[in-house]
Design a protein around this motif. Structure first.
Motif, PDB file in Angstrom:
ATOM      1  N   MET A   1      -0.725   9.417  -0.193  1.00  7.76           N
ATOM      2  CA  MET A   1      -1.115   8.086  -0.611  1.00  7.76           C
ATOM      3  C   MET A   1      -0.239   7.557  -1.748  1.00  7.76           C
ATOM      4  SD  MET A   1      -5.251   8.296  -0.478  1.00  7.76           S
ATOM      5  CE  MET A   1      -5.300   9.751  -1.519  1.00  7.76           C
ATOM      6  N   ARG A   2       0.658   8.382  -2.243  1.00 13.68           N
ATOM      7  CA  ARG A   2       1.487   7.951  -3.350  1.00 13.68           C
ATOM      8  C   ARG A   2       2.465   6.885  -2.895  1.00 13.68           C
ATOM      9  NH1 ARG A   2       5.470  11.783  -7.012  1.00 13.68           N
ATOM     10  NH2 ARG A   2       6.268  10.138  -8.359  1.00 13.68           N
ATOM     11  N   MET A   3       2.570   5.828  -3.664  1.00 16.02           N
ATOM     12  CA  MET A   3       3.480   4.749  -3.341  1.00 16.02           C
ATOM     13  C   MET A   3       4.754   4.929  -4.161  1.00 16.02           C
ATOM     14  SD  MET A   3       0.618   1.793  -3.356  1.00 16.02           S
ATOM     15  CE  MET A   3       1.697   0.492  -2.797  1.00 16.02           C
ATOM     16  N   LEU A   4       5.889   5.032  -3.513  1.00 17.09           N
ATOM     17  CA  LEU A   4       7.104   5.408  -4.198  1.00 17.09           C
ATOM     18  C   LEU A   4       7.743   4.213  -4.898  1.00 17.09           C
ATOM     19  CD1 LEU A   4       8.654   7.706  -1.488  1.00 17.09           C
ATOM     20  CD2 LEU A   4       7.208   8.320  -3.413  1.00 17.09           C
TER      21      LEU A   4
ATOM     22  N   GLY B   1       5.772  -6.837  -0.209  1.00 19.91           N
ATOM     23  CA  GLY B   1       6.637  -6.233   0.800  1.00 19.91           C
ATOM     24  C   GLY B   1       6.940  -7.167   1.946  1.00 19.91           C
ATOM     25  N   ALA B   2       5.956  -7.962   2.340  1.00 23.43           N
ATOM     26  CA  ALA B   2       6.172  -8.931   3.413  1.00 23.43           C
ATOM     27  C   ALA B   2       7.208  -9.965   3.000  1.00 23.43           C
ATOM     28  CB  ALA B   2       4.850  -9.615   3.763  1.00 23.43           C
TER      29      ALA B   2
ATOM     30  N   ARG C   1       7.074   3.360   3.630  1.00 23.25           N
ATOM     31  CA  ARG C   1       6.250   4.297   2.870  1.00 23.25           C
ATOM     32  C   ARG C   1       5.057   3.587   2.228  1.00 23.25           C
ATOM     33  NH1 ARG C   1      11.564   6.166   1.143  1.00 23.25           N
ATOM     34  NH2 ARG C   1      12.090   8.058   2.284  1.00 23.25           N
ATOM     35  N   ILE C   2       5.292   2.385   1.734  1.00 21.24           N
ATOM     36  CA  ILE C   2       4.204   1.622   1.124  1.00 21.24           C
ATOM     37  C   ILE C   2       3.174   1.240   2.180  1.00 21.24           C
ATOM     38  CG2 ILE C   2       3.642  -0.583   0.011  1.00 21.24           C
ATOM     39  CD1 ILE C   2       6.366  -0.322  -1.439  1.00 21.24           C
ATOM     40  N   LEU C   3       3.659   0.715   3.303  1.00 22.95           N
ATOM     41  CA  LEU C   3       2.756   0.343   4.390  1.00 22.95           C
ATOM     42  C   LEU C   3       1.964   1.546   4.870  1.00 22.95           C
ATOM     43  CD1 LEU C   3       1.808  -1.765   6.482  1.00 22.95           C
ATOM     44  CD2 LEU C   3       3.818  -1.182   7.855  1.00 22.95           C
ATOM     45  N   SER C   4       2.621   2.696   4.986  1.00 22.55           N
ATOM     46  CA  SER C   4       1.943   3.909   5.450  1.00 22.55           C
ATOM     47  C   SER C   4       0.887   4.382   4.457  1.00 22.55           C
ATOM     48  CB  SER C   4       2.975   5.018   5.685  1.00 22.55           C
ATOM     49  OG  SER C   4       3.886   4.657   6.710  1.00 22.55           O
ATOM     50  N   SER C   5       1.149   4.185   3.154  1.00 20.38           N
ATOM     51  CA  SER C   5       0.177   4.581   2.140  1.00 20.38           C
ATOM     52  C   SER C   5      -1.124   3.805   2.297  1.00 20.38           C
ATOM     53  CB  SER C   5       0.753   4.344   0.737  1.00 20.38           C
ATOM     54  OG  SER C   5       1.837   5.186   0.474  1.00 20.38           O
ATOM     55  N   VAL C   6      -1.002   2.497   2.493  1.00 18.33           N
ATOM     56  CA  VAL C   6      -2.198   1.671   2.624  1.00 18.33           C
ATOM     57  C   VAL C   6      -2.905   1.963   3.946  1.00 18.33           C
ATOM     58  CG1 VAL C   6      -3.136  -0.657   2.451  1.00 18.33           C
ATOM     59  CG2 VAL C   6      -1.025  -0.099   1.256  1.00 18.33           C
ATOM     60  N   LEU C   7      -2.146   2.194   4.995  1.00 17.03           N
ATOM     61  CA  LEU C   7      -2.738   2.549   6.283  1.00 17.03           C
ATOM     62  C   LEU C   7      -3.521   3.857   6.185  1.00 17.03           C
ATOM     63  CD1 LEU C   7      -0.020   1.632   8.942  1.00 17.03           C
ATOM     64  CD2 LEU C   7      -2.431   0.934   8.996  1.00 17.03           C
ATOM     65  N   ALA C   8      -2.982   4.802   5.427  1.00 18.69           N
ATOM     66  CA  ALA C   8      -3.655   6.099   5.287  1.00 18.69           C
ATOM     67  C   ALA C   8      -5.040   5.927   4.680  1.00 18.69           C
ATOM     68  CB  ALA C   8      -2.811   7.038   4.438  1.00 18.69           C
TER      69      ALA C   8
END
Length: 257
Positions: free
Chosen positions: A1-4, A150-151, A179-186
């Protein structure tokens, strides 16, 4: 969940890719509201410092002062401001990085990482999980800002004719945003979190999916979509499942190459 962190990478790539347009060529009508950005940066730094402080009460939105700082630091209007240009996107990228730092500060609240041994990782993970549930409201605002920012970054990279960059540079930016999108999806697929919170995050994700998709090639888009569909098949709540399926469709339809 870490956002890089994003600002160093993005700023370096933007400077390289935007060589065709000097600062002097940016018109007055495009000039960003530097005062608003400066205030946002200051408020974001203040929040990160407060949340990271040891032996203090962790700030929450129920405190009017904290709610005010959030409204300044992570205003959706700043993330989606029109007339996006080189100067704006650097400011937005910096705030996106700070939103990630803030999320990490909340998730690691009360954890003395310097004193944690490898054998205590399970204990740390459990504490992170509790912190996530304790600070859902605060994390939601930071996550939403990161997605909106990001958008806007994606639109700039994929759509501005003056942004000249190599395929490798664009791919690096895409990976940061992925990575950011994946963090929020997780988090949005975490069944330990209440359904309304997950629905709200997925609504933002689907609202920005087409923007993000412009950064992704077909192979990356297919991987993202497959993961979302797998989560949808395992989800008991129909609204969450439907949102994940919609996201998969949007990413596949709008990936750019």
């Amino acid at each position: 969940m870490r956002m890089l962190p994003t600002i160093f990478l993005i700023s370096q790539l933007f400077v390289a890719g935007f060589a065709a347009q000097s600062f002097g060529q940016i018109s007055d009508s495009q000039a960003p509201d530097q005062r608003a950005f400066a205030e946002a940066q200051k408020a974001a730094d203040q929040l990160i410092t407060m949340v990271s402080a040891r032996n203090t009460v962790v700030p929450k939105l129920s405190d009017p002062q904290i709610a005010y700082l959030f409204s300044i630091a992570f205003s959706p209007q700043l993330a989606i401001r029109s007339g996006i240009n080189f100067e704006n996107v650097i400011e937005i990228s910096s705030l996106q990085e700070k939103s990630g730092k803030l999320v990490r500060a909340y998730l690691h609240s009360g954890i003395d990482e310097s004193a944690v041994s490898s054998e205590d990782k399970q204990v740390v993970n459990e504490r992170v999980g509790r912190n996530l549930l304790d600070f859902l409201d605060e994390i939601a605002l930071a996550y939403d800002f990161s997605l909106l920012a990001g958008a806007n970054i994606a639109d700039f990279v994929a759509g501005d004719p003056n942004f000249q960059s190599t395929e490798a540079e664009r791919s690096a930016i895409a990976q940061v945003q992925l990575r950011i999108l994946s963090s929020v999806l997780a988090c949005s697929t975490d069944t330990a979190i209440e359904i309304p919170w997950r629905e709200e995050r997925l609504a933002v994700i689907n609202g920005t999916a087409r923007n993000f998709a412009r950064l992704f090639d077909k192979k990356t888009a297919q991987t993202i979509a497959d993961d979302a569909l797998q989560q949808a098949s395992e989800e008991n709540d129909k609204s969450i499942s439907d949102s994940l399926k919609r996201f998969a469709l949007l990413i596949l339809q709008d990936s750019n190459r």
